[in-house]
Scaffold this motif. Sequence first.
Motif, mmCIF file in Angstrom:
data_model
loop_
_atom_site.group_PDB
_atom_site.id
_atom_site.type_symbol
_atom_site.label_atom_id
_atom_site.label_comp_id
_atom_site.label_asym_id
_atom_site.label_seq_id
_atom_site.Cartn_x
_atom_site.Cartn_y
_atom_site.Cartn_z
ATOM 1 N N LEU A 512 -5.932 -6.813 16.454
ATOM 2 C CA LEU A 512 -6.284 -5.396 16.572
ATOM 3 C C LEU A 512 -7.713 -5.120 16.107
ATOM 4 O O LEU A 512 -8.332 -4.147 16.540
ATOM 5 N N ASN A 513 -8.211 -5.954 15.184
ATOM 6 C CA ASN A 513 -9.562 -5.811 14.632
ATOM 7 C C ASN A 513 -9.813 -4.373 14.154
ATOM 8 O O ASN A 513 -10.733 -3.687 14.620
ATOM 9 N N PRO A 514 -9.026 -3.890 13.179
ATOM 10 C CA PRO A 514 -9.188 -2.505 12.717
ATOM 11 C C PRO A 514 -10.432 -2.347 11.848
ATOM 12 O O PRO A 514 -11.018 -3.324 11.376
ATOM 13 N N ASP A 515 -10.796 -1.096 11.613
ATOM 14 C CA ASP A 515 -11.920 -0.812 10.722
ATOM 15 C C ASP A 515 -11.526 -0.976 9.257
ATOM 16 O O ASP A 515 -12.389 -1.241 8.415
ATOM 17 N N LEU A 516 -10.233 -0.824 8.971
ATOM 18 C CA LEU A 516 -9.786 -0.920 7.586
ATOM 19 C C LEU A 516 -8.301 -1.259 7.557
ATOM 20 O O LEU A 516 -7.528 -0.786 8.396
ATOM 21 N N VAL A 517 -7.919 -2.073 6.575
ATOM 22 C CA VAL A 517 -6.511 -2.383 6.316
ATOM 23 C C VAL A 517 -6.155 -1.853 4.938
ATOM 24 O O VAL A 517 -6.852 -2.147 3.957
ATOM 25 N N LEU A 518 -5.110 -1.052 4.881
ATOM 26 C CA LEU A 518 -4.616 -0.509 3.616
ATOM 27 C C LEU A 518 -3.353 -1.279 3.245
ATOM 28 O O LEU A 518 -2.392 -1.325 4.029
ATOM 29 N N THR A 519 -3.330 -1.907 2.061
ATOM 30 C CA THR A 519 -2.194 -2.756 1.705
ATOM 31 C C THR A 519 -1.994 -2.799 0.203
ATOM 32 O O THR A 519 -2.744 -2.186 -0.567
ATOM 33 N N ASN A 520 -0.959 -3.543 -0.216
ATOM 34 C CA ASN A 520 -0.637 -3.664 -1.635
ATOM 35 C C ASN A 520 -1.727 -4.433 -2.372
ATOM 36 O O ASN A 520 -2.153 -5.495 -1.934
ATOM 37 N N GLY A 521 -2.142 -3.890 -3.522
ATOM 38 C CA GLY A 521 -3.101 -4.597 -4.361
ATOM 39 C C GLY A 521 -2.441 -5.245 -5.563
ATOM 40 O O GLY A 521 -2.951 -6.223 -6.115
ATOM 41 N N THR A 522 -1.293 -4.690 -5.979
ATOM 42 C CA THR A 522 -0.521 -5.275 -7.074
ATOM 43 C C THR A 522 0.952 -5.142 -6.741
ATOM 44 O O THR A 522 1.347 -4.420 -5.814
ATOM 45 N N ARG A 523 1.757 -5.828 -7.528
ATOM 46 C CA ARG A 523 3.208 -5.793 -7.336
ATOM 47 C C ARG A 523 3.847 -5.561 -8.692
ATOM 48 O O ARG A 523 3.501 -6.218 -9.678
ATOM 49 N N ASP A 524 4.771 -4.616 -8.744
ATOM 50 C CA ASP A 524 5.457 -4.298 -9.996
ATOM 51 C C ASP A 524 6.931 -4.143 -9.670
ATOM 52 O O ASP A 524 7.393 -3.054 -9.337
ATOM 53 N N VAL A 525 7.668 -5.226 -9.721
ATOM 54 C CA VAL A 525 9.043 -5.212 -9.216
ATOM 55 C C VAL A 525 10.070 -4.862 -10.285
ATOM 56 O O VAL A 525 11.236 -4.665 -9.972
ATOM 57 N N ARG A 526 9.651 -4.804 -11.534
ATOM 58 C CA ARG A 526 10.584 -4.469 -12.615
ATOM 59 C C ARG A 526 9.959 -3.410 -13.518
ATOM 60 O O ARG A 526 8.743 -3.215 -13.523
ATOM 61 N N VAL A 527 10.811 -2.780 -14.306
ATOM 62 C CA VAL A 527 10.330 -1.782 -15.249
ATOM 63 C C VAL A 527 9.591 -2.496 -16.384
ATOM 64 O O VAL A 527 9.996 -3.557 -16.844
#
Length: 659
Positions: A512-527
Motif C-alpha cells: 500500500l505504501n502509506p504515508d504513515l503507519v499507526l501501531t503499538n509502541g508498547t505492550r502492557d498485558v497485565r496490571v
Amino acid sequence: MQGLRAVAVTLVVVYHVWLGRVSGGVDVFFLLSGFLVTGQIVRAAVRGRVEFVPLWGRMIKRLFPAALTVLVVLIAVCMLVLPENRWFQTVREVVAAALYLENWQLVSDAADYFDQHDEASVVQHFWSLSIQGQFYLVWPILAVVVVWIGRWVGWGVRRSVAGLSAAVFVGSLAFSVVLTAANQQLAYFHSLTRAWEFALGGLLALAVDAVVLPRRLRVVLGRLGLLGLVACGLILQVGTVFPGYLALWPTLCAAAVIAAGTTGSRVGADRLLAARTLRYVGDLSYSLYLWHWPVLVLYLVLRGRDEVGLAGGLFVIVLSVLLSVATYHGVEAPVRRSGIGVARPWGAYRFGVALLVPVLVAAGGWQVVSDRKAASYELLVDDPDHPGALSRTPDFEYWGSEDATIVPPMVSLPDDFAPHPDSVCRASTRNRELEACTGPSSDTPTKRIVVVGDSHMQQYLAPLTQLAEHHDWQVVSMLRGACPFSVDADAMPGDAGCVKWNADAAAEIISLNPDLVLTNGTRDVRVGLTEDTPAGFVAQWRKLESAGIRVLAVRDNPRFGFRPSACLVSQRMDPGPCSVPRTELLMEEPPYQRIPDLPSNVAFADFSDYFCEPELCPPVIGNVHVYLDDNHVSATYMATMAPIVEAEVLALLGGGGEP
C-alpha cells in the motif's frame, strides 16, 4: 434419586456462594437426566412405541413453569437494581436462557474478543439447563432411530440403545478431552463435550437392573461414591479443568451411589439419602438451582462486593431457599399435578408457549428501553459539558454546566468501542483472516494512514475518523484482537495464526505504501508495571524502514485490575475509591526509551497524561468515562482526543495534512 439431587444442588449452592468455585454437582444432574430419560425411552420402546408428543409435553410441564417464572421476575428486578452497563448483556442472555440456548450464547461471547470481558450475568447458570433441554429434545429422536435400525438388523431395544449410549459416550468423551486441552472455556459450555455424561447415565440405566452386586460391595460403593462426590470440588479446580476426563470423577461417584441402590444397611449411603429432609431438598433442587445464582449475583451488585462473607452467604442461601419453596409449592408442583396435556397432549405445548411469550415480550421491552437510553447522548464537537481529554490540556478552563452528567450512558458503555465506520473491508489474498478496511475518502486523498495491531489500536479509529473527514485522509485498518503488530505472537505466545497474520499484514502495508503507519509502541498485558517494547515490534518497524514507510508507535494505555465503570456504580459515582495511583500502573519512563539503535523511521506518541492525572489514573476525565472495561478506552473518550492525536500525526506528515 431425590437424595442424590439434594446433595448435588447443595454442593452447587455452597461452592458458588462461599468458595467461588464449581463443585461437579451439575455433572451429577446430567448423569441423572441421562439415566431417567433413557430408562423412559427403553421402557416405552419395549412396550411398542415411543410417543414424542406426550414425552416432550411432560418435559415442558416439568421445566418451563419454574424457569420462565424466574426469568420474568428477574427481568423486573434487574431493570430496577442492575447497573445499566449490564443491561444489554443480560437481555441477550435472558432470551437465550428462555430458548434453552444459553450455553451457545456463552460460547459465542467467549469467541467474541470484545464480549470476553462480560461479567457473570444473573442467568449464566442456565447454561446447564440449556444443555439438558437440548438433550431432552435430541436424545429420544436418536434412540428411536437407532431402535428402528436395530430391529432391521435383528437387535433388541436394549442392545440398540446400549450401542447408541456407548458410541456417544466414547465419541463425546474423546472430543471433550481434546477440546478441553485446546480451549477449556469453549469446552465447558459446549453441548457435545457434555453428551457423554448423559450417555453414561443411559448405560447405567441399562445395567443397573441387569447386574446384581453383593450387598457389602454396594454399601462400600455407595459410601465411597458419596464421599468422592463431596470431595470433588475441594480437590479439583472444576471450573478450569472440566469437562475432559476429570469429569468422570463426579459422574462415576454418582453412578456408584445409584448402583449401590437400597442396601438396608445402617451405614449405607442410601440410609442418609433417604432422610426426609434430603428428599424434600431434592424436591426443591430445580427451583433452588434456578434461584441461588441470581440472588448471589444481585446481592454482590447491591452491596458492591466481590465476596459475600459468612453472614452474607447465609442470607443468600436462606433467601434462595425461601424463593425455591414458594416456586415449588406455588408453581412447580401445582402444574405437574394439573391435567394440562393429559387428555390433550398438545395442551402442554400451548401452555409452554403461553409461558414463553411474556418472557420474550418483557425482554423485548427491556431491549427497547435500553436502546433509547443508549441513544440519549451523542458526543458533539467542542461539547463544553464533556471536554474529556481536552480537560487535560494546558490552560484548559471549564465553562460547561456544573451538574453535567457523565457520558456515555452506562447502558451503552460496554459497547462503546471504536467501529470501522462506513468502511469497505476486503480479505487479503495472502491471508483470509487478514482484512483491510478502508474508510471513506475522496478519489485522491491527501494522505493514506494505516492503523495496524490489536484492539488497543482499534481505539484510535475514533479520533482518526474525525481527522480523516476534515483533512481528506484515507484511513486503512488491519486489526486483530490480542495480536499487536510484531514478528512474534507477543500477547499470546505460540499463536502461529497471529505470527502469520502479522507477516502478511507487513506485506500488505508495504504494497500500500502509506504515508504513515499507526501501531503499538508498547505492550502492557497485565496490571502493574509490566509494560515493555518487545523485540518483535522493533523488527516489524525495520521492515517498514526498508520500504521507506514512517511509523508512529503509540504507548499503551494503563490496565486496571477491575472495571473502573463498575467501581463507579458500586461507589455511587464517587471516583475517589476507583482511582489508582499512577505509579502503580505506569512506569515513569516508557520502555522504548531504553532501546538502543531504534529504526530511523519511528516516532513515538505517549498519551499517558491524557489517561492519567499527575498522581492518579481516574475512571472519569472531563465528564467522560475513560474506560469501557478494565483496559479498553471508550470510543467517546478517544473521540475527545482528536485534536491531541491530530497534533502528533501532523508533526510526522510535515503539517501537510490540509487538503
